[in-house]
Design an enzyme around this catalytic site. Structure first.
Site, PDB file in Angstrom:
ATOM      1  CD  GLU A  96      -3.196   0.002   0.117  1.00 49.46           C
ATOM      2  OE1 GLU A  96      -3.666  -0.979   0.492  1.00 49.46           O
ATOM      3  OE2 GLU A  96      -3.448   0.607  -0.965  1.00 49.46           O
ATOM      4  CB  THR A 110       8.014   0.546   3.969  1.00 49.66           C
ATOM      5  OG1 THR A 110       7.426  -0.671   3.265  1.00 49.66           O
ATOM      6  CG2 THR A 110       7.229   0.609   5.505  1.00 49.66           C
ATOM      7  CG  ASP A 159      15.655  -6.067  -2.614  1.00 47.66           C
ATOM      8  OD1 ASP A 159      14.482  -5.418  -3.008  1.00 47.66           O
ATOM      9  OD2 ASP A 159      15.527  -7.263  -3.053  1.00 47.66           O
ATOM     10  CD  GLN A 187      16.494 -15.000  -5.020  1.00 47.84           C
ATOM     11  OE1 GLN A 187      17.624 -14.401  -5.248  1.00 47.84           O
ATOM     12  NE2 GLN A 187      15.398 -14.975  -5.755  1.00 47.84           N
ATOM     13  NE  ARG A 188       9.564 -11.490  -0.658  1.00 46.63           N
ATOM     14  CZ  ARG A 188       8.664 -10.876  -1.561  1.00 46.63           C
ATOM     15  NH1 ARG A 188       9.158 -10.349  -2.501  1.00 46.63           N
ATOM     16  NH2 ARG A 188       7.559 -10.813  -1.463  1.00 46.63           N
TER      17      ARG A 188
HETATM   18  O1  F6P Z   1      12.153  -6.187  -2.739  1.00 46.65           O
HETATM   19  C1  F6P Z   1      12.252  -7.516  -2.259  1.00 46.65           C
HETATM   20  C2  F6P Z   1      11.653  -8.135  -3.616  1.00 46.65           C
HETATM   21  O2  F6P Z   1      11.515  -9.519  -3.516  1.00 46.65           O
HETATM   22  C3  F6P Z   1      12.505  -7.679  -4.802  1.00 46.65           C
HETATM   23  O3  F6P Z   1      13.782  -8.321  -4.847  1.00 46.65           O
HETATM   24  C4  F6P Z   1      11.686  -8.168  -5.967  1.00 46.65           C
HETATM   25  O4  F6P Z   1      11.889  -7.570  -7.182  1.00 46.65           O
HETATM   26  C5  F6P Z   1      10.261  -7.661  -5.424  1.00 46.65           C
HETATM   27  O5  F6P Z   1      10.174  -7.821  -3.979  1.00 46.65           O
HETATM   28  C6  F6P Z   1       9.019  -8.667  -5.776  1.00 46.65           C
HETATM   29  O6  F6P Z   1       7.974  -7.985  -5.518  1.00 46.65           O
HETATM   30  P1  F6P Z   1       6.428  -8.834  -5.341  1.00 46.65           P
HETATM   31  O7  F6P Z   1       6.549  -9.477  -4.079  1.00 46.65           O
HETATM   32  O8  F6P Z   1       5.379  -7.717  -5.083  1.00 46.65           O
HETATM   33  O9  F6P Z   1       6.406  -9.604  -6.351  1.00 46.65           O
END
Ligand code: F6P
Length: 361
Positions: free
Chosen positions: A79, A119, A141, A287-288
């Site tokens: 948001e 944010t 990142d 990676q997340r």
């Molecule tokens: O900012 C973290 C990130 O994983 C970036 O590396 C990537 O480009 C983006 O978010 C992906 O965004 P979303 O989760 O909205 O697809």
């Protein structure tokens, strides 16, 4: 119980999720509750939760068992309240007006936000609107200025490096060019660090526009020296020298028209240029995800404890940051709208060049 300028604070997570968020939430809230007797209000799904008044108290019991948990127990969203200036049909309020009203309705003395560049820019704007805001630097990142590190990066680095290690064996077995695409948005930190850690032969980052012929020469040289495979790490923001000449709008349009992400294009172009088979792995949201590595748990905890002290001291308008191994406060106005990219004289980049890694230039 120590004295505190804040009795009740809100906490939210915003933007892309990252490992370590729950460790940070836990550290802010547990320190604030145990040391200062504060009340923590968890706001759901980022700034949207403040707009919609979607929140609930976070007690010490709610925070048990979350240290090692990936994701965010509060939920998140992307948001951007200052970008959505339409008044809501029901309330007649814009998102920013709703945030300010709900900040008061919840009886908040302060707001803690865990997020990335977008944010933190919003946090600075809310600070200007008179809200007491403290921010923590979250993103895989590592592209937030004035902090040496963000929590989430090291876990993503670990995932990406382990993936590159695995790709090595199949590249060798099939004598192929293997392209691994990493995240990182407009910065190349994740690609650079995982490429060096994973033994990449080629690393492409947004900060160094690449010439496909230079990469092809590197791959063919390796083959002529008997190495029949090559590992090519491509950060998702990498661009060619031709694309680097485009203005922002044209570049965005060109990328939108691309069928696949950059890793696929590089693999195709290399196969054309070298005649060698190539394959692609896009690491994406791996990676997340998952549990944070110890480094991220510790860094997130350090930021969180510091933020609780800032609440008690009434030190608002700051981002907790890591500088030279110390946790410090950086004014939010000092970071707004900026992205930390790799400088050309970066030590890791220079070391990569010394190792013979090709960066496409
Ligand atoms: O900012 C973290 C990130 O994983 C970036 O590396 C990537 O480009 C983006 O978010 C992906 O965004 P979303 O989760 O909205 O697809």
């Amino acid at each position: 119980m120590k004295g505190s300028a804040v009795k009740t604070f809100g906490i939210l997570t915003s933007g892309g999720d990252a490992p370590g968020l729950n460790a940070a939430i836990r550290a802010v809230c547990r320190t604030a509750i145990l040391q200062y007797g504060m009340k923590a209000i968890g706001i759901h799904n980022g700034y949207r939760g403040l707009v919609k008044l979607d929140a609930a108290e976070l007690t010490a019991a709610d925070l048990r068992g979350v240290l090692a948990q990936g994701g965010t127990i509060l939920g998140t969203s992307r948001e951007k309240p200052f970008k959505n200036t339409e008044a809501d049909e029901e309330t007649g309020l814009t998102q920013v007006e709703a945030i300010k009203e709900n900040y008061r309705k919840l009886g908040l003395d302060a707001l803690v936000v865990l997020g990335g560049n977008g944010t933190n820019t919003t946090a600075g704007q809310l600070s200007r609107e008179g809200l007491n805001v403290i921010a923590l630097p979250k993103t895989i990142d590592n592209d937030i200025v004035k902090t040496d590190m963000t929590f989430g990066f090291h876990t993503a680095l670990t995932v990406a490096t382990e993936a590159i290690d695995r790709i090595h064996t199949t590249a060798h077995s099939h004598s192929r060019i293997m392209v691994i695409e990493t995240m990182g948005h407009k910065a190349g930190w994740l690609g650079l660090y995982s490429g060096v850690a994973g033994g990449g032969d080629v690393i492409l980052v947004p900060e160094i526009p690449y010439d496909i012929n230079s990469i092809a020469r590197k791959v063919l040289k390796r083959r002529d020296e008997g190495c029949k495979f090559s590992i090519v790490v491509v950060a998702e923001g990498a661009k060619s020298i031709e694309e680097a000449k485009l203005d922002r709008k044209a570049f965005k349009k060109a990328r939108k028209e691309m069928q696949n992400s950059i890793g696929y294009r590089v693999a195709h172009e290399l196969e054309e240029a070298t005649g060698l088979e190539s394959r692609v792995t896009v690491l994406g949201y791996l990676q997340r995800g998952g549990t944070p590595v110890p480094y991220d748990r510790i860094l997130a905890t350090q930021f969180g404890v510091e933020a609780a002290h800032y609440l008690a001291e009434g030190k608002f308008g700051y981002l907790t940051a890591l500088q030279n191994n110390r946790i410090v406060g950086v004014p939010l106005f000092d970071i707004a709208g900026q992205t930390k990219v790799i400088p050309q004289d970066n030590q890791m980049l220079l070391s990569g060049r010394e190792l013979g890694i090709c960066f496409g230039d």
